[in-house]
Design a protein around this motif. Structure first.
Motif, PDB file in Angstrom:
ATOM      1  N   SER A 167       9.734  39.244  32.655  1.00 47.55           N
ATOM      2  CA  SER A 167      10.006  39.700  31.290  1.00 47.55           C
ATOM      3  C   SER A 167      10.756  41.029  31.300  1.00 47.55           C
ATOM      4  O   SER A 167      11.689  41.232  30.510  1.00 47.55           O
ATOM      5  CB  SER A 167       8.693  39.844  30.519  1.00 47.55           C
ATOM      6  OG  SER A 167       8.912  40.448  29.264  1.00 47.55           O
ATOM      7  N   GLU A 168      10.347  41.936  32.197  1.00 49.84           N
ATOM      8  CA  GLU A 168      10.997  43.237  32.253  1.00 49.84           C
ATOM      9  C   GLU A 168      12.443  43.121  32.739  1.00 49.84           C
ATOM     10  O   GLU A 168      13.342  43.790  32.219  1.00 49.84           O
ATOM     11  CB  GLU A 168      10.212  44.182  33.173  1.00 49.84           C
ATOM     12  CG  GLU A 168       8.912  44.677  32.583  1.00 49.84           C
ATOM     13  CD  GLU A 168       9.131  45.495  31.325  1.00 49.84           C
ATOM     14  OE1 GLU A 168       9.903  46.462  31.365  1.00 49.84           O
ATOM     15  OE2 GLU A 168       8.530  45.150  30.286  1.00 49.84           O
ATOM     16  N   GLY A 216      14.028  39.824  30.167  1.00 54.62           N
ATOM     17  CA  GLY A 216      13.701  39.788  28.749  1.00 54.62           C
ATOM     18  C   GLY A 216      12.899  38.553  28.377  1.00 54.62           C
ATOM     19  O   GLY A 216      12.703  37.645  29.194  1.00 54.62           O
ATOM     20  N   HIS A 217      12.437  38.501  27.143  1.00 55.47           N
ATOM     21  CA  HIS A 217      11.728  37.311  26.666  1.00 55.47           C
ATOM     22  C   HIS A 217      12.000  37.099  25.188  1.00 55.47           C
ATOM     23  O   HIS A 217      12.415  38.018  24.473  1.00 55.47           O
ATOM     24  CB  HIS A 217      10.216  37.413  26.927  1.00 55.47           C
ATOM     25  CG  HIS A 217       9.538  38.550  26.189  1.00 55.47           C
ATOM     26  ND1 HIS A 217       9.058  39.671  26.818  1.00 55.47           N
ATOM     27  CD2 HIS A 217       9.257  38.716  24.857  1.00 55.47           C
ATOM     28  CE1 HIS A 217       8.516  40.482  25.927  1.00 55.47           C
ATOM     29  NE2 HIS A 217       8.627  39.922  24.727  1.00 55.47           N
ATOM     30  N   LYS A 259      10.666  35.837  21.326  1.00 52.91           N
ATOM     31  CA  LYS A 259       9.455  35.926  20.512  1.00 52.91           C
ATOM     32  C   LYS A 259       8.603  34.674  20.708  1.00 52.91           C
ATOM     33  O   LYS A 259       9.100  33.560  20.697  1.00 52.91           O
ATOM     34  CB  LYS A 259       9.844  36.071  19.043  1.00 52.91           C
ATOM     35  CG  LYS A 259       8.644  36.147  18.091  1.00 52.91           C
ATOM     36  CD  LYS A 259       9.119  36.308  16.666  1.00 52.91           C
ATOM     37  CE  LYS A 259       7.930  36.366  15.701  1.00 52.91           C
ATOM     38  NZ  LYS A 259       8.389  36.515  14.297  1.00 52.91           N
ATOM     39  N   ALA A 290       3.883  38.331  22.877  1.00 54.20           N
ATOM     40  CA  ALA A 290       5.336  38.447  22.702  1.00 54.20           C
ATOM     41  C   ALA A 290       5.656  38.323  21.216  1.00 54.20           C
ATOM     42  O   ALA A 290       6.058  37.266  20.729  1.00 54.20           O
ATOM     43  CB  ALA A 290       6.050  37.376  23.520  1.00 54.20           C
ATOM     44  N   ARG A 326      11.511  39.539  20.175  1.00 50.36           N
ATOM     45  CA  ARG A 326      12.413  39.415  21.329  1.00 50.36           C
ATOM     46  C   ARG A 326      12.468  40.740  22.078  1.00 50.36           C
ATOM     47  O   ARG A 326      12.517  41.818  21.483  1.00 50.36           O
ATOM     48  CB  ARG A 326      13.804  39.028  20.865  1.00 50.36           C
ATOM     49  CG  ARG A 326      14.858  39.096  21.972  1.00 50.36           C
ATOM     50  CD  ARG A 326      16.253  38.787  21.489  1.00 50.36           C
ATOM     51  NE  ARG A 326      16.428  37.352  21.264  1.00 50.36           N
ATOM     52  CZ  ARG A 326      17.571  36.810  20.838  1.00 50.36           C
ATOM     53  NH1 ARG A 326      18.610  37.596  20.573  1.00 50.36           N
ATOM     54  NH2 ARG A 326      17.660  35.516  20.658  1.00 50.36           N
ATOM     55  N   HIS A 327      12.462  40.631  23.410  1.00 50.25           N
ATOM     56  CA  HIS A 327      12.537  41.808  24.279  1.00 50.25           C
ATOM     57  C   HIS A 327      13.783  41.706  25.161  1.00 50.25           C
ATOM     58  O   HIS A 327      13.990  40.697  25.831  1.00 50.25           O
ATOM     59  CB  HIS A 327      11.277  41.905  25.154  1.00 50.25           C
ATOM     60  CG  HIS A 327      11.383  42.952  26.232  1.00 50.25           C
ATOM     61  ND1 HIS A 327      11.396  44.309  25.960  1.00 50.25           N
ATOM     62  CD2 HIS A 327      11.474  42.838  27.594  1.00 50.25           C
ATOM     63  CE1 HIS A 327      11.496  44.966  27.095  1.00 50.25           C
ATOM     64  NE2 HIS A 327      11.546  44.105  28.098  1.00 50.25           N
ATOM     65  N   GLY A 354      15.730  42.580  28.370  1.00 48.73           N
ATOM     66  CA  GLY A 354      15.380  42.993  29.723  1.00 48.73           C
ATOM     67  C   GLY A 354      16.400  43.932  30.335  1.00 48.73           C
ATOM     68  O   GLY A 354      17.459  44.232  29.765  1.00 48.73           O
ATOM     69  N   ARG A 356      20.285  45.337  29.506  1.00 47.97           N
ATOM     70  CA  ARG A 356      20.465  46.764  29.224  1.00 47.97           C
ATOM     71  C   ARG A 356      21.486  47.386  30.160  1.00 47.97           C
ATOM     72  O   ARG A 356      22.190  48.335  29.793  1.00 47.97           O
ATOM     73  CB  ARG A 356      19.127  47.497  29.349  1.00 47.97           C
ATOM     74  CG  ARG A 356      18.098  47.128  28.294  1.00 47.97           C
ATOM     75  CD  ARG A 356      16.780  47.837  28.556  1.00 47.97           C
ATOM     76  NE  ARG A 356      16.991  49.271  28.646  1.00 47.97           N
ATOM     77  CZ  ARG A 356      16.321  50.084  29.450  1.00 47.97           C
ATOM     78  NH1 ARG A 356      15.424  49.573  30.293  1.00 47.97           N
ATOM     79  NH2 ARG A 356      16.549  51.371  29.456  1.00 47.97           N
ATOM     80  N   ARG A 366      16.406  34.414  29.147  1.00 46.17           N
ATOM     81  CA  ARG A 366      15.185  35.160  28.835  1.00 46.17           C
ATOM     82  C   ARG A 366      13.974  34.238  28.989  1.00 46.17           C
ATOM     83  O   ARG A 366      14.084  33.020  28.833  1.00 46.17           O
ATOM     84  CB  ARG A 366      15.237  35.710  27.408  1.00 46.17           C
ATOM     85  CG  ARG A 366      16.430  36.615  27.128  1.00 46.17           C
ATOM     86  CD  ARG A 366      16.302  37.244  25.749  1.00 46.17           C
ATOM     87  NE  ARG A 366      17.555  37.907  25.363  1.00 46.17           N
ATOM     88  CZ  ARG A 366      18.479  37.374  24.597  1.00 46.17           C
ATOM     89  NH1 ARG A 366      18.294  36.135  24.098  1.00 46.17           N
ATOM     90  NH2 ARG A 366      19.577  38.028  24.303  1.00 46.17           N
TER      91      ARG A 366
END
Length: 505
Positions: A208-209, A212-213, A215, A221, A224-225, A227, A231, A264
């Motif tokens: 995930s880091e 990303g992931h 929602k 979760a 949305r993240h 990762g 970035r 993701r």
């Protein structure tokens, strides 16, 4: 090679010119040597010369500027840069400017001859780039040792590259700093630099880091993240402590490196991995492979360009310049007056084996800047292990001449000779840039004042006892006290002879 080639040498050091001229002439070349870059440029203005060897620091112009001028009209011309002032900034500038090689003095003359022969076999050179001069591209990466010079040269060669890099070195050697220097001197320098410590991320959150992931991909979760791969888009991603990455996550990372794409966690959209990977570790990865803790195929994907950061104990000659660098930076950051190490302190620093490497040295120096009194940092303040492995000294300890605070061992005694030398060093440090003409009187006055004050404290201000201890008469002592303009030191101005119970006049 056909015909006799002409080598142009520019160096303001006559001995260097002589050695190069003799060795290259014996190797069958015609050599023209000049004491300045300007003279070499004048000679080469009409296209003379098949190869150039130039120093960097010379009167009347830098060797880097000489190379830039020559390359503007003759981009194929091989240039070998030599210097006694070798820094990462110079190394990168040299290679960005199109240097064939960059050598620190003193160099192996046989190596120079071989380099000349190899360079002349080339038929064209890469187009020069404008040397970048932003100091933040080189901050903190310093060292004159052979190991660091080799590292500088490798980073310089990577300036036009986006290859994957694997940095290996002990904890505290500055692997992240090297990674930042690699990125800051790369074509992606305007993109982000993201550093991720793999050892600090829980195993179930690594994917995930990194990628990303979406929602709802897993419990918790809620949105949305993005990762680290996203970035770091168009920049560089440092995977620090890559040896601590779990095997399952290694498999996913390998797939991304092979395919150049990822999704993701919980998502279906394919994203391009537009990022340069720099990995770092203090572990022996081949040993980890043998133990089944690291994937061999991932190792070969990462180890495209290996960089080794040497331990501090293997480059002790760099300690004085590192110490002064950290000391000056600490003074600026803490807004404190600058301090200096005594020669004995630098010797003590170089006698220690630094298990924590540069990080340990930096932390010690910041502590010294904050806690030590006075302008000079003396050996008793260093709080380093002695030969028995016990830590000695206290950074908040007593001034020179007093018994220092000791932690877990006995300190080395401060001799009278050492104290006097420290006083002289401090006096010269307070008067930099000028040659004193009152050194004898100034030092003798300071030594005498310390002597008088210490004896008067010992006698609780009784001048009769003090004079007896000093071996002088009381009137002489009184005169010296007046000449030194000493304040009352434990009743130093008292004339009470406590032995006879009378007031002396």
């Amino acid at each position: 090679m056909s015909g006799i080639r002409t080598i142009l040498v520019a160096d303001d050091d006559r001995a260097v010119r002589f050695v190069l001229e003799q060795a290259l002439t014996r190797a069958g070349f015609t050599v023209r040597a000049f004491e300045s870059g300007r003279a070499l440029l004048d000679f080469a203005a009409n296209g003379a010369g098949d190869l150039v060897i130039t120093d960097i620091m010379m009167p009347g112009g830098s060797g880097l500027d000489v190379m830039k001028t020559l390359k503007a009209s003759r981009p194929w011309l091989p240039v070998i840069v030599i210097t006694a002032q070798s820094t990462l900034r110079h190394a990168v500038q040299a290679f960005e400017g199109g240097a064939f090689e960059y050598l620190a003095k003193p160099f192996d003359i046989h190596q120079v001859v071989e380099l000349v022969q190899r360079a002349l076999e080339q038929t064209q050179r890469a187009a020069p780039r404008d040397p970048a001069r932003e100091m933040d591209r080189f901050g903190g990466v310093i060292g004159a040792s052979r190991a660091m010079q080799e590292l500088f040269r490798t980073i310089g060669r990577l300036a036009n590259s986006e290859m994957t890099v694997l940095i290996h070195g002990e904890s505290g050697t500055g692997k992240e700093l090297i990674a930042r220097a690699v990125h800051a001197n790369s074509p992606r320098r305007n993109g982000p630099f993201i550093a991720v410590n793999m050892a600090a991320i829980p195993a179930n959150l690594i994917e995930s880091e990194l990628f990303g992931h979406e929602k709802g991909a897993f419990t918790g979760a809620i949105a949305r993240h993005v990762g680290h791969f996203e970035r770091a888009r168009e920049g560089a991603l440092l995977l620090d402590e890559i040896g601590d990455m779990p095997l399952e996550a290694q498999t996913r990372l390998l797939r991304v490196l092979q395919n150049g794409a990822f999704t993701r966690v919980g998502g279906s959209e394919t994203l391009r991995a537009d990022v340069r990977i720099i990995a770092a570790t203090h572990q022996d990865l081949p040993a980890a492979i043998a133990a089944g803790r690291f994937r061999e195929d991932l190792y070969h994907r990462l180890n495209v360009t290996p960089l080794h950061v040497p331990s501090l104990r293997s480059r002790l000659e760099d300690i004085p310049v590192l110490a002064e660098f950290f000391l000056a930076r600490a003074a600026r950051q803490m807004n404190l007056p600058p301090k200096r190490f005594t020669p004995q302190s630098l010797e003590r620093l170089m006698a220690y084996d630094w298990p924590g490497n540069v990080r340990e040295l930096e932390n010690l120096i910041y502590r010294l800047m904050a806690l030590t009194p006075g302008v000079l940092i003396h050996p008793e303040y260093l709080q380093l292990p002695n030969s028995a492995g016990k830590r000695v000294g206290s950074p908040g300890g007593a001034p020179p001449g007093a018994t220092p605070a000791v932690t877990g061992g006995e300190s080395e005694p401060v001799t009278l000779e050492t104290a006097v030398e420290q006083a002289i060093t401090q006096y010269l440090a307070v008067h930099p840039g000028r040659e004193p003409d009152d050194l004898h009187d100034a030092i003798m006055g300071r030594v005498e004042r310390v002597l008088l004050e210490r004896v008067l404290r010992e006698t609780r201000g009784n001048q009769v006892k003090a004079a007896r201890m000093l071996g002088i008469n009381r009137n002489t002592l009184r005169k010296k006290i007046q000449e030194s303009r000493m304040e009352n030191v434990s009743g130093a101005e008292s004339d009470l002879d406590t032995e006879n119970g009378s007031l002396l006049v």
